[in-house]
Design a protein around this motif. Structure first.
Motif, short mmCIF file in Angstrom:
data_model
loop_
_atom_site.label_atom_id
_atom_site.label_comp_id
_atom_site.label_asym_id
_atom_site.label_seq_id
_atom_site.Cartn_x
_atom_site.Cartn_y
_atom_site.Cartn_z
N ASP A 78 40.31 40.89 66.91
CA ASP A 78 41.18 41.42 65.87
C ASP A 78 42.50 41.82 66.52
OD1 ASP A 78 39.07 41.11 64.14
OD2 ASP A 78 38.41 43.20 64.30
N LYS A 126 42.61 39.93 61.11
CA LYS A 126 41.18 39.84 61.40
C LYS A 126 40.89 38.53 62.13
CE LYS A 126 36.72 40.79 60.94
NZ LYS A 126 36.09 41.89 61.70
N ASP A 134 33.59 33.25 73.42
CA ASP A 134 33.51 34.33 72.43
C ASP A 134 33.07 33.79 71.07
OD1 ASP A 134 34.37 36.10 74.33
OD2 ASP A 134 36.46 36.16 73.63
N GLU A 135 32.28 34.61 70.36
CA GLU A 135 31.82 34.18 69.03
C GLU A 135 32.89 34.35 67.97
OE1 GLU A 135 28.13 36.04 68.03
OE2 GLU A 135 26.97 34.64 69.25
N SER A 136 33.95 35.06 68.29
CA SER A 136 35.05 35.22 67.33
C SER A 136 36.33 35.55 68.07
CB SER A 136 34.73 36.33 66.32
OG SER A 136 34.68 37.58 66.97
N GLN A 137 37.44 35.36 67.38
CA GLN A 137 38.72 35.81 67.91
C GLN A 137 38.77 37.34 67.88
OE1 GLN A 137 41.16 33.80 64.99
NE2 GLN A 137 41.90 32.32 66.53
N LYS A 170 39.11 35.24 63.40
CA LYS A 170 38.18 34.31 62.76
C LYS A 170 36.94 34.09 63.62
CE LYS A 170 41.51 31.58 60.09
NZ LYS A 170 42.03 30.22 59.83
N GLN A 171 35.85 33.71 62.96
CA GLN A 171 34.65 33.34 63.69
C GLN A 171 34.90 32.02 64.42
OE1 GLN A 171 31.57 35.12 63.90
NE2 GLN A 171 33.04 36.66 63.18
N THR A 172 34.44 31.92 65.65
CA THR A 172 34.63 30.70 66.44
C THR A 172 34.05 29.49 65.72
OG1 THR A 172 34.57 32.00 68.47
CG2 THR A 172 34.19 29.65 68.69
N SER A 173 32.93 29.68 65.04
CA SER A 173 32.29 28.57 64.31
C SER A 173 33.22 27.98 63.26
CB SER A 173 31.00 29.05 63.65
OG SER A 173 30.08 29.47 64.63
N GLU A 174 34.09 28.82 62.70
CA GLU A 174 35.03 28.33 61.69
C GLU A 174 36.12 27.46 62.33
OE1 GLU A 174 36.67 31.33 59.07
OE2 GLU A 174 35.00 32.67 59.55
#
Length: 688
Positions: A67, A123, A62-65, A125-129
C-alpha cells in the motif's frame, strides 16, 4: 508480507541452439523489469532453458503490492483560491482527478510560491491480479528469426506447445496461440513424460526426474566433466572449442558423452578438413594425442541416457564415414585443377549484381593492394608477392572442397597454392587475407597477408557503400562492421602510420565511376563509418568518452596513433597539472575559432614581451613536433607551453581594438591551435 514462488515456462518445439542464450537472457531481464515496474518484491529470479523450453522461477515473490501514500502537487494557491478563499474550478478539477475533494487540499511552499497538494492512499493490488500481464511479456520477446504455424497470426521462434504460469499452487489463467496455461510440462521427448507441478520450488528436481537438465550451466559442466573423463580413461587430449560447447549444450536436454572411430586412412586428409567435418557438420569434438596429433576418434554428446551407447556410436560413425569419404573424393579431384583455369571461372560468378563478378573484385583488390604496398614501403619482393597473392586469393572458392566446406576458404587456398608451387609468402597471404575472421581472431601476421587483408576489406566496404548498402541498426548482412574493425585492428597490430583517410582515398581510385552515391558523399559516409568503429575499439579498451571525442574531433588519422594518443591522455589525466594544462590549451582553441581570415603571423606587430615569448616557444615546439616524434613527446611538448600561454592571456587582449593587431594575434592562435588539434581537440575533454 506473505510470499510465494512463481514458475513461468514456455514450452516449444526445438529451438535453434544459437538463439537460446540470448532468448532466456531477454526473458529474465524483462521479468525483472516488470517486477520493478509493478513494485513487487522478490528474493531472486532463476533462469532455465533447454532446446524445448524457456523458464523462470521467481523465488519469494510478494503476494501483493505494498500500500502506498502519494503526494500530488496541484495549482498555485492564487489559482486554486480566489481572494475570498473560495475554491476555483482548477482546484476542484485537480482533486477530482486524484479521486479526492477540495477538503483534502493543503498548501506547501516551493521556491517562495504556495501550491495546492493532496495525499492519496493507493491500495496495493494482489499479485495474482497482475500476473496475467505475463502474457504480454512473453509476446514481447524478439528473435532473429520467427515463424508462423497452423492458423495463428503469431510469429514466434517456434510453435508454442504448452505454458506454465504457476504462483504457489495457483494457476494464473491466460492463453497464447490457443494454448492455455496450466501446471503441466513435458520431460525429455523420448525418455520423459508429463510432469504436474504443485510448487514452483520443485521445478529443477522434477524436470531432472524426467531426464531434463534445465540448468544450462550445470548441463555444460556435465558435458565438460564427461569429456574430461573420456580424456583420462583413454589418455587423449580432447580440445573443447567454446562455441561448439555452447552449441552442444543447447542441443541436448540430458547429455551423455560417447566416442566413436573412423578409418585411419582418412588421416591422410588435411587436418583442417577432418576437424571441420567433425565440428561444423556433425558437432563432434576431435581427439588428439598427447603430442598434438589428430587421432581416428571423435567425441559426440547424445541427447539421452547411457542405454545402447554402442549402437549410437555406430550410427554416428556411419554418418561421419560418409562425410569423410566425400571430403576425400573432393580433395582428390581438386589435385587435378589448375589455378589459371579456376581464375577464369571467377569471371562467371557474380559477387553482387550491382557490384560485379568475383573477377572484377579481384582486379580492384589488386589495384588497391599495389597502392598500399607502395605507400607502406614494402620491399620489392613483398610488393611482387602482394600482387600475386591478390591475383589468386579467391581461386579456392571454386574448388570442390570449399564448395562443400565454405568454412575452409583461405585455409584450402593456402594448402592448394603450396601444392601448385606458389611461394610460401603468397600461399600464407591467401589464408591471412580473411583475417580476422571473427571478434576473437588474430590479424594477419605477414606484411603481404596484412596488405591483402586491408585491400580486400576496403574494397568490400567502399563497394557496398557505393550502392547505398550501409549497415543500419542491427542490420549488417555483409558484416561490414566486422570488416572495418578488422582493418583498424590490423593497422594497430602492424603499427602502420597510414591514415584511414588515405586508405579510403586510394580505394576510391580503384572504384568504377558508376556508383549510386556521389564521390564526396561516399567518402564522408565511409569515413564516418570508420570513425564509429575506431570509437568502438577505444571504448572497449576503457578509454573515457570525452577523450575519444577529443581525439576523433578532426580527422581520424592513423589507427595506431589514435590508440597511442588515447593511452597518453589516460596516463596523464591523474597528473596534478592536467587540468591547468588542458584549460590553457583549450583556451587557445576556443579563441582561434573567432578568426575570420587566416594569414601568417607578423612578429613586428607584437606589442609586449609575452607575445614574443609565446611565439618563440611555440616555434621551437613546432620544429620538434615536425620531426615526427612519438605521441607521448608530442603531448609533453604541448603541455610545456601551458605557463607561457597563461602568462600571455594574463597580459594580452587578443580581441584588440586595432584591427591589424587583433588579426595578427588571432593568426597566432590559429597556428598554435592547429598543432594542438593535431594531437586532439582538447577543449572536448572534461576537467574538474
Amino acid at each position: 508480507m506473505n510470499k510465494r514462488d512463481l514458475l513461468l515456462e514456455i514450452g516449444l518445439e526445438e529451438m535453434p541452439a544459437r538463439f537460446i542464450p540470448a532468448s532466456i537472457k531477454a526473458l529474465k531481464e524483462k521479468m525483472e523489469a516488470w517486477l520493478i515496474e509493478k513494485q513487487l518484491g522478490y528474493t531472486s529470479v532463476h533462469a532455465f532453458s533447454s532446446p524445448r523450453r524457456l523458464a523462470l522461477v521467481v523465488a519469494g515473490l510478494d503476494e501483493s503490492q505494498k500500500d502506498m501514500e502519494e503526494e500530488a502537487k496541484g495549482p498555485a494557491k492564487r489559482i486554486a483560491q480566489n481572494e475570498g478563499g473560495e475554491w476555483s474550478k482548477a482546484a476542484a478539477g485537480f482533486t477530482r482527478g486524484q479521486g479526492l475533494t477540495v477538503d483534502d487540499i493543503y498548501f506547501k511552499e516551493i521556491n517562495g510560491v504556495e501550491y495546492a497538494h493532496v495525499k492519496k492512499f493507493i491500495k496495493g493490488k494482489q499479485t495474482s491480479e497482475l500476473l496475467p500481464e505475463l502474457k504480454e511479456l512473453i509476446l514481447s520477446l524478439t528473435f532473429p528469426k520467427n515463424m508462423r504455424w497452423a492458423n495463428n497470426d503469431l510469429r514466434y521462434i517456434r510453435p508454442i506447445k504448452w505454458l506454465i504460469a504457476l504462483f504457489g499452487e495457483e494457476i494464473i489463467p491466460f492463453s497464447i496461440a490457443n494454448v492455455e496455461t496450466s501446471n503441466k510440462s513435458l520431460g525429455h521427448r523420448f525418455l520423459g513424460g508429463e510432469i504436474v507441478f504443485h510448487n514452483p520450488f520443485d521445478y529443477e528436481k522434477k524436470m531432472l526426474a524426467q531426464y531434463v537438465m534445465v540448468n544450462a550451466i550445470e548441463r555444460k559442466e556435465a558435458i565438460v566433466s564427461q569429456i574430461k573423463k573420456l580424456e583420462e580413461e583413454n589418455n587423449w587430449v580432447i580440445p573443447i572449442d567454446a562455441d561448439l560447447l555452447d552449441e552442444v549444450t543447447n542441443l541436448v536436454e540430458y547429455p551423455t558423452a560417447l566416442f566413436g572411430t573412423f578409418e585411419e586412412s582418412f588421416l591422410e586428409l588435411p587436418t583442417e578438413v577432418l576437424i571441420t567435418s567433425m565440428k561444423e557438420h556433425q558437432r563432434y569434438f576431435p581427439v588428439k594425442s598427447k603430442e598434438g596429433m589428430l587421432l581416428p576418434f571423435f567425441v559426440t554428446v547424445r541427447n539421452g541416457d547411457h542405454q545402447h551407447l554402442d549402437k549410437v556410436a555406430k550410427g554416428n560413425e556411419k554418418v561421419l564415414r560418409a562425410r569423410l569419404a566425400d571430403a576425400a573424393f573432393f580433395y582428390k579431384e581438386d589435385q587435378k585443377l589448375v589455378i589459371d583455369d579456376l581464375l577464369k571461372k571467377l569471371e562467371t560468378i557474380v559477387y553482387h549484381e550491382e557490384i560485379g563478378t568475383l573477377a572484377e573484385k579481384v582486379a580492384r583488390v589488386r589495384v588497391i593492394a599495389a597502392s598500399l604496398s607502395e605507400k607502406l614501403d614494402l620491399t620489392t619482393e613483398e610488393q611482387q608477392d602482394v600482387d600475386r597473392a591478390a591475383q589468386i586469393a579467391k581461386f579456392d572458392l571454386v574448388t570442390n572442397m570449399v564448395y562443400e566446406f565454405p568454412e575452409l576458404q583461405g585455409l584450402m587456398g593456402e594448402r592448394y597454392a603450396l601444392q601448385k608451387g606458389e611461394k610460401k609468402a603468397v600461399a600464407v597471404a591467401i589464408n591471412e587475407h580473411y583475417m580476422p575472421r571473427h571478434a576473437e581472431d588474430e590479424t594477419a601476421k605477414s606484411n603481404v597477408g596484412a596488405v591483402l587483408a586491408l585491400a580486400e576489406k576496403l574494397d568490400t566496404i567502399v563497394s557496398f557503400f557505393s550502392i547505398g548498402m550501409v549497415p543500419t541498426g542491427s542490420q549488417d548482412p555483409y558484416a561490414l562492421r566486422r570488416q572495418a574493425t578488422g582493418i583498424v585492428q590490423t593497422l594497430i597490430d602492424k603499427n602502420w602510420s597510414i591514415s584511414i583517410e588515405n586508405l579510403v582515398e586510394l580505394t576510391m581510385e580503384a572504384m568504377p565511376h558508376t556508383s549510386k552515391v556521389a564521390g564526396q558523399e561516399l567518402v564522408d559516409s565511409v569515413l564516418s563509418f570508420f570513425k564509429l568503429r575506431v570509437k568502438h575499439i577505444l571504448q572497449e579498451k576503457g578509454i573515457r568518452y570525452d577523450m575519444i571525442d577529443a581525439i576523433l574531433a578532426e580527422k581520424i588519422g592513423g589507427a595506431a596513433s589514435v590508440l597511442r594518443k588515447a593511452k597518453v591522455l589516460e596516463l596523464r589525466k591523474s597528473n596534478a597539472d592536467f587540468k591547468e594544462g588542458i584549460e590553457a590549451l583549450s583556451r587557445i582553441i576556443n579563441i582561434s575559432n573567432k578568426a575570420k581570415t587566416i594569414s601568417s603571423v607578423d612578429p613586428s606587430l607584437f606589442e609586449n614581451e609575452f607575445e614574443h615569448e609565446l611565439y618563440n616557444r611555440f616555434t621551437a615546439v613546432k620544429e620538434k613536433i615536425n620531426t615526427e616524434i612519438n605521441e607521448e613527446a608530442y603531448f609533453d611538448l604541448l603541455f610545456s607551453l601551458k605557463d607561457v600561454i597563461s602568462a600571455y592571456f594574463g597580459h594580452t587582449m587578443v580581441m584588440a581594438d586595432e584591427e591589424k593587431i587583433k588579426e595578427n594575434r588571432l593568426n597566432l592562435m590559429v597556428e598554435v591551435a592547429s598543432y594542438i588539434k593535431g594531437f586532439a581537440s582538447v577543449n572536448e575533454i572534461i576537467v574538474k
